[in-house]
Motif scaffolding. Structure first.
Motif, PDB file in Angstrom:
ATOM      1  N   VAL A 253       0.869  -1.181   0.000  1.00 52.00           N
ATOM      2  CA  VAL A 253       0.000   0.000   0.000  1.00 52.00           C
ATOM      3  C   VAL A 253       0.903   1.228   0.000  1.00 52.00           C
ATOM      4  O   VAL A 253       1.843   1.317   0.792  1.00 52.00           O
ATOM      5  N   VAL A 254       0.611   2.154  -0.918  1.00 51.81           N
ATOM      6  CA  VAL A 254       1.337   3.424  -0.994  1.00 51.81           C
ATOM      7  C   VAL A 254       0.296   4.537  -1.034  1.00 51.81           C
ATOM      8  O   VAL A 254      -0.513   4.599  -1.964  1.00 51.81           O
ATOM      9  N   ARG A 255       0.326   5.388  -0.044  1.00 54.23           N
ATOM     10  CA  ARG A 255      -0.645   6.478   0.030  1.00 54.23           C
ATOM     11  C   ARG A 255       0.071   7.818   0.169  1.00 54.23           C
ATOM     12  O   ARG A 255       0.963   7.980   1.002  1.00 54.23           O
ATOM     13  N   ALA A 256      -0.322   8.765  -0.661  1.00 47.45           N
ATOM     14  CA  ALA A 256       0.197  10.127  -0.591  1.00 47.45           C
ATOM     15  C   ALA A 256      -0.771  10.958   0.251  1.00 47.45           C
ATOM     16  O   ALA A 256      -1.983  10.964   0.007  1.00 47.45           O
ATOM     17  N   ILE A 257      -0.234  11.652   1.212  1.00 52.99           N
ATOM     18  CA  ILE A 257      -1.060  12.413   2.160  1.00 52.99           C
ATOM     19  C   ILE A 257      -1.611  13.684   1.507  1.00 52.99           C
ATOM     20  O   ILE A 257      -0.883  14.424   0.850  1.00 52.99           O
ATOM     21  N   VAL A 258      -2.906  13.910   1.710  1.00 56.47           N
ATOM     22  CA  VAL A 258      -3.569  15.137   1.263  1.00 56.47           C
ATOM     23  C   VAL A 258      -3.845  16.040   2.457  1.00 56.47           C
ATOM     24  O   VAL A 258      -3.537  17.219   2.437  1.00 56.47           O
ATOM     25  N   ASP A 259      -4.456  15.475   3.489  1.00 57.09           N
ATOM     26  CA  ASP A 259      -4.851  16.277   4.648  1.00 57.09           C
ATOM     27  C   ASP A 259      -4.226  15.698   5.916  1.00 57.09           C
ATOM     28  O   ASP A 259      -3.875  14.525   5.965  1.00 57.09           O
ATOM     29  N   THR A 260      -4.098  16.546   6.905  1.00 64.02           N
ATOM     30  CA  THR A 260      -3.453  16.172   8.167  1.00 64.02           C
ATOM     31  C   THR A 260      -4.329  16.651   9.328  1.00 64.02           C
ATOM     32  O   THR A 260      -5.290  17.404   9.112  1.00 64.02           O
ATOM     33  N   PRO A 261      -4.002  16.251  10.556  1.00 61.81           N
ATOM     34  CA  PRO A 261      -4.790  16.745  11.681  1.00 61.81           C
ATOM     35  C   PRO A 261      -4.845  18.272  11.764  1.00 61.81           C
ATOM     36  O   PRO A 261      -5.867  18.842  12.151  1.00 61.81           O
ATOM     37  N   SER A 262      -3.767  18.946  11.366  1.00 61.51           N
ATOM     38  CA  SER A 262      -3.771  20.405  11.432  1.00 61.51           C
ATOM     39  C   SER A 262      -4.251  21.056  10.130  1.00 61.51           C
ATOM     40  O   SER A 262      -4.437  22.267  10.086  1.00 61.51           O
ATOM     41  N   ARG A 263      -4.416  20.259   9.067  1.00 63.52           N
ATOM     42  CA  ARG A 263      -4.918  20.745   7.769  1.00 63.52           C
ATOM     43  C   ARG A 263      -6.046  19.826   7.319  1.00 63.52           C
ATOM     44  O   ARG A 263      -5.839  18.938   6.496  1.00 63.52           O
TER      45      ARG A 263
END
Length: 178
Positions: free
Chosen positions: A130-140
């Motif tokens: 599994v390879v996932r690119a982050i879009v959103d984060t806890p602060s965004r």
């Protein structure tokens, strides 16, 4: 025979990944794996589930990669990508800000998506990652003004990882055939 098949949820993820994976089947199975029948897996081919995800913990930024396979994570890192090796949690819905810390604590996961677990259930004993690119984060959070920029960054990262995915799959398939 293809040594690699890549599954993703959304057509925009498929488009980004195909840019770096000419000649490799990249199949959009829909959010939450709505169309599993689209996933044709040739015997012996490695399977990568790739796309975007939301970070569950601080310390990840849009465009960072979360990878569950240690060898692939090291290879991507060695090719200049920012990679976090760890678990990607499964959810049947978009995880809001309030749920992130609870899901991270319960699962130990770094990120969350809606497809990886369902697609991997179809993988059998073939090599997979599994390879996932982050879009959103806890602060965004996902529903915020930074989403567009985070999405563009994540999709660009997916478009760039193709050669590393191909090399990883070639190595894994050769190991299995020996």
């Amino acid at each position: 025979m293809a040594d690699l098949v890549v599954a993703t949820a959304l057509r925009i993820e498929r488009f980004a990944l195909r840019r770096g994976l000419r000649g490799v089947p990249v199949i959009a199975v829909g959010m939450g794996v709505r169309h599993p029948s689209r996933l044709a897996l040739p015997p012996g081919a490695a399977l990568v589930v790739a796309g975007v995800a939301g970070a569950l913990v601080d310390g990840l930024a849009p465009g960072d990669l979360v990878v569950d396979d240690r060898e692939l994570a090291l290879s991507l890192r060695g090719n200049g990508f920012t990679v976090h090796h760890g678990v990607v949690a499964d959810s049947d819905h978009v995880v809001g800000s309030a749920e992130r810390s609870e899901l991270a604590a319960r699962t130990g996961a770094l990120a969350v998506d809606m497809e990886s677990a369902g697609v991997l259930a179809l993988a059998g004993d073939r090599p997979h990652a599994v390879v996932r690119a982050i879009v959103d984060t806890p602060s965004r959070p996902l529903l915020g003004p930074a989403t567009l920029g985070g999405g563009i960054t994540a999709l660009r990262r997916l478009a760039a990882i193709g050669p590393v995915l191909r090399h990883w799959a070639d190595t894994k398939v050769k190991e299995v055939r020996q």
